[in-house]
Design an enzyme around this catalytic site. Structure first.
Site, PDB file in Angstrom:
ATOM      1  N   HIS A 141     -11.518 -24.831  40.521  1.00 42.16           N
ATOM      2  CA  HIS A 141     -11.887 -23.637  41.283  1.00 42.16           C
ATOM      3  C   HIS A 141     -11.702 -23.955  42.780  1.00 42.16           C
ATOM      4  O   HIS A 141     -11.834 -25.117  43.173  1.00 42.16           O
ATOM      5  CB  HIS A 141     -13.355 -23.297  40.950  1.00 42.16           C
ATOM      6  CG  HIS A 141     -13.846 -22.073  41.653  1.00 42.16           C
ATOM      7  ND1 HIS A 141     -14.355 -22.112  42.928  1.00 42.16           N
ATOM      8  CD2 HIS A 141     -13.891 -20.785  41.252  1.00 42.16           C
ATOM      9  CE1 HIS A 141     -14.689 -20.874  43.292  1.00 42.16           C
ATOM     10  NE2 HIS A 141     -14.421 -20.062  42.291  1.00 42.16           N
ATOM     11  N   VAL A 197     -13.506 -23.921  45.389  1.00 47.76           N
ATOM     12  CA  VAL A 197     -14.516 -24.707  46.121  1.00 47.76           C
ATOM     13  C   VAL A 197     -14.529 -26.182  45.705  1.00 47.76           C
ATOM     14  O   VAL A 197     -15.106 -27.007  46.399  1.00 47.76           O
ATOM     15  CB  VAL A 197     -15.958 -24.154  46.004  1.00 47.76           C
ATOM     16  CG1 VAL A 197     -16.053 -22.757  46.576  1.00 47.76           C
ATOM     17  CG2 VAL A 197     -16.491 -24.232  44.597  1.00 47.76           C
ATOM     18  N   LYS A 198     -13.906 -26.504  44.596  1.00 52.85           N
ATOM     19  CA  LYS A 198     -13.927 -27.894  44.124  1.00 52.85           C
ATOM     20  C   LYS A 198     -12.914 -28.739  44.918  1.00 52.85           C
ATOM     21  O   LYS A 198     -12.178 -28.222  45.730  1.00 52.85           O
ATOM     22  CB  LYS A 198     -13.657 -27.939  42.617  1.00 52.85           C
ATOM     23  CG  LYS A 198     -14.575 -27.009  41.796  1.00 52.85           C
ATOM     24  CD  LYS A 198     -16.011 -27.498  41.690  1.00 52.85           C
ATOM     25  CE  LYS A 198     -17.036 -26.440  41.349  1.00 52.85           C
ATOM     26  NZ  LYS A 198     -17.017 -25.845  40.037  1.00 52.85           N
ATOM     27  N   THR A 199     -12.860 -30.023  44.642  1.00 53.33           N
ATOM     28  CA  THR A 199     -12.071 -30.935  45.491  1.00 53.33           C
ATOM     29  C   THR A 199     -10.568 -30.635  45.475  1.00 53.33           C
ATOM     30  O   THR A 199      -9.909 -30.704  46.502  1.00 53.33           O
ATOM     31  CB  THR A 199     -12.357 -32.396  45.087  1.00 53.33           C
ATOM     32  OG1 THR A 199     -13.740 -32.650  45.351  1.00 53.33           O
ATOM     33  CG2 THR A 199     -11.524 -33.393  45.877  1.00 53.33           C
TER      34      THR A 199
END
Ligand SMILES: *Cc1c(COP(=O)(O)O)cnc(C)c1O
Length: 415
Positions: free
Chosen positions: A210, A212-214
């Protein structure tokens, strides 16, 4: 010292080395610094547009290529990419054979998906409490939750920090439980030198891509495993339970159009242009990881001395690529509520977030009969946490603004 005036000047954005950000390096608004943001560069755009011009938009070579790359990064034998991590958790639970009558233990301090996947399979989520210092699931609490119905555990590498894997592995071996790891936060993290995704004792590990993930695929997820049989189940579950492989067919024929549905599956496939984006993003994982470590180190150094601010304890076994930077506000010491702290940060143009509302606080779980008071450590933590901005494109100047804002709001400059 007088309170410093802060964040009113526009933060100077420092270009990341050798990368020209198309989007994501800079917050959506000049004013507000958000808690997380993707970083998309021209290599990503090029990779996606090449995939869009290729003959395959889905089910093409890009999917296999990125699965191979995930295996190289995690050290796992097999990787199956899917449409998102929620789907990854669902097919992992399916492959583990979780069903009605089974209990599965997870943490309440997580995104709802870690528990929803258990409900998708008709099983019962059981919430174990967290360790009050690391905020990860507490192995002692896990052990206390085990009954003869317990089939599996779904621990979360919360904030990207590895949980006490050895202790949980021991519990799983002792009680014959399957361990499915929710590593939505933890791509790039190592536990005792071994990458998350191939830790011995974890049957399957689920990742999220997603924004927002790294690293991101827009939407995306993956399951890694070392087990060939689980891999075959995962591959089928991703695509309607269908096989084209005669080896697995009940009624094998030579008919070229023939395929069989062996189990009830879903359409959880990742498209080839998402796979292309993911692959290009994974090339930057070392860079993303390094920057997140650097930002975390600076927050730790600068905020450790602020009274009333409690930092998350990092176990030495975890070499963490941090997804979330969590502040715990000692609300007694600062005589303010978390909401007051949050609003004061907003006034300083820092948009924090809270990760997470204990899963069983949600009305859907309340209706299922879960009651407040179940996990006291988790509930206590929830009253006091806030996530600070942490992402690759966060500049040093922006981070200084965040640090100054925390100090100001915590009254660091008051005396
Ligand atoms: C983000 C997240 C998920 C779900 O990931 P999606 O890719 O959005 O489906 C699951 N578990 C945790 C802990 C998460 O943070």
């Amino acid at each position: 010292m007088a309170a410093k005036k802060i964040v009113t000047d526009k933060p100077k954005t420092k270009k990341a080395p050798a990368l020209a950000a198309v989007a994501g390096g800079i917050p959506a608004s000049d004013e507000m610094i958000y808690y997380g943001h993707q970083y998309i560069d021209y290599a990503d755009v090029k990779a996606v547009s090449e995939a869009l011009r290729s003959p395959y938009l889905t089910d093409g070579p890009g999917v296999e290529a990125v699965e191979k790359k995930l295996c190289e990064i995690t050290g796992a034998k097999y990787a199956v990419v899917v449409s998102n991590c929620t789907a990854a958790l669902h097919i992992a639970c399916m492959a583990a054979g979780i069903g009605p009558g089974d209990e599965v233990i997870t943490t309440p301090i997580t995104f709802a998906a870690s528990a929803n996947c258990i409900l998708y399979c008709g099983a019962t989520p059981v919430f174990a409490d967290i360790d009050p210092e690391t905020y990860n699931i507490d192995p002692k609490s896990v052990e206390a939750c085990i009954t003869e119905k317990t089939k599996a555990i779904i621990p979360v590498h919360y904030t990207g920090q590895a949980f006490d894997h050895d202790a949980l592995r021991e519990i799983c071996e002792k009680h014959n439980l399957i361990m499915i790891q929710d590593a939505a936060h933890a791509i790039g993290t190592k536990y005792k030198g071994q990458p998350v995704g191939s830790l011995a004792g974890a049957a399957m590990t689920c990742f999220s891509f997603h924004p927002v993930k790294t690293v991101t695929a827009g939407e995306g997820g993956a399951v890694t495993t070392d087990d060939k049989a689980l891999y075959e189940l995962l591959i089928r579950a991703r695509s309607h339970g269908i096989t084209h492989d005669r080896e697995f067919m009940a009624h094998p024929t030579d008919d070229p159009w023939y395929y069989e549905e062996l189990e009830l599956g879903y359409n959880y496939r990742m498209t080839d242009f998402q796979a292309a984006l993911l692959s290009s993003q994974l090339n930057k994982l070392p860079l993303f990881s390094e920057r997140r470590k650097e930002l975390t180190k600076r927050y730790n150094k600068e905020l450790a001395k602020v009274p009333g601010i409690i930092l998350q304890k990092e176990p030495e076994e975890s070499d963490t690529t941090r997804h979330l930077y969590i502040l715990q506000i000692d609300t007694d010491k600062l005589s303010c509520t978390r909401r007051e702290f949050f609003d004061a940060m907003m006034a300083e143009h820092i948009r924090c977030q809270v990760h997470y509302i204990p899963v069983y606080f949600h009305p859907y779980y309340e209706k299922l009969g879960y009651k407040r008071g179940l996990c006291p450590n988790a509930e206590h933590l929830y009253e006091r946490i806030m996530s600070l901005p942490l992402y690759y494109g966060l500049t040093d100047a922006q981070q200084s603004c965040v640090i100054e804002a925390v100090k100001k709001v915590a009254g660091y400059y008051r005396k």
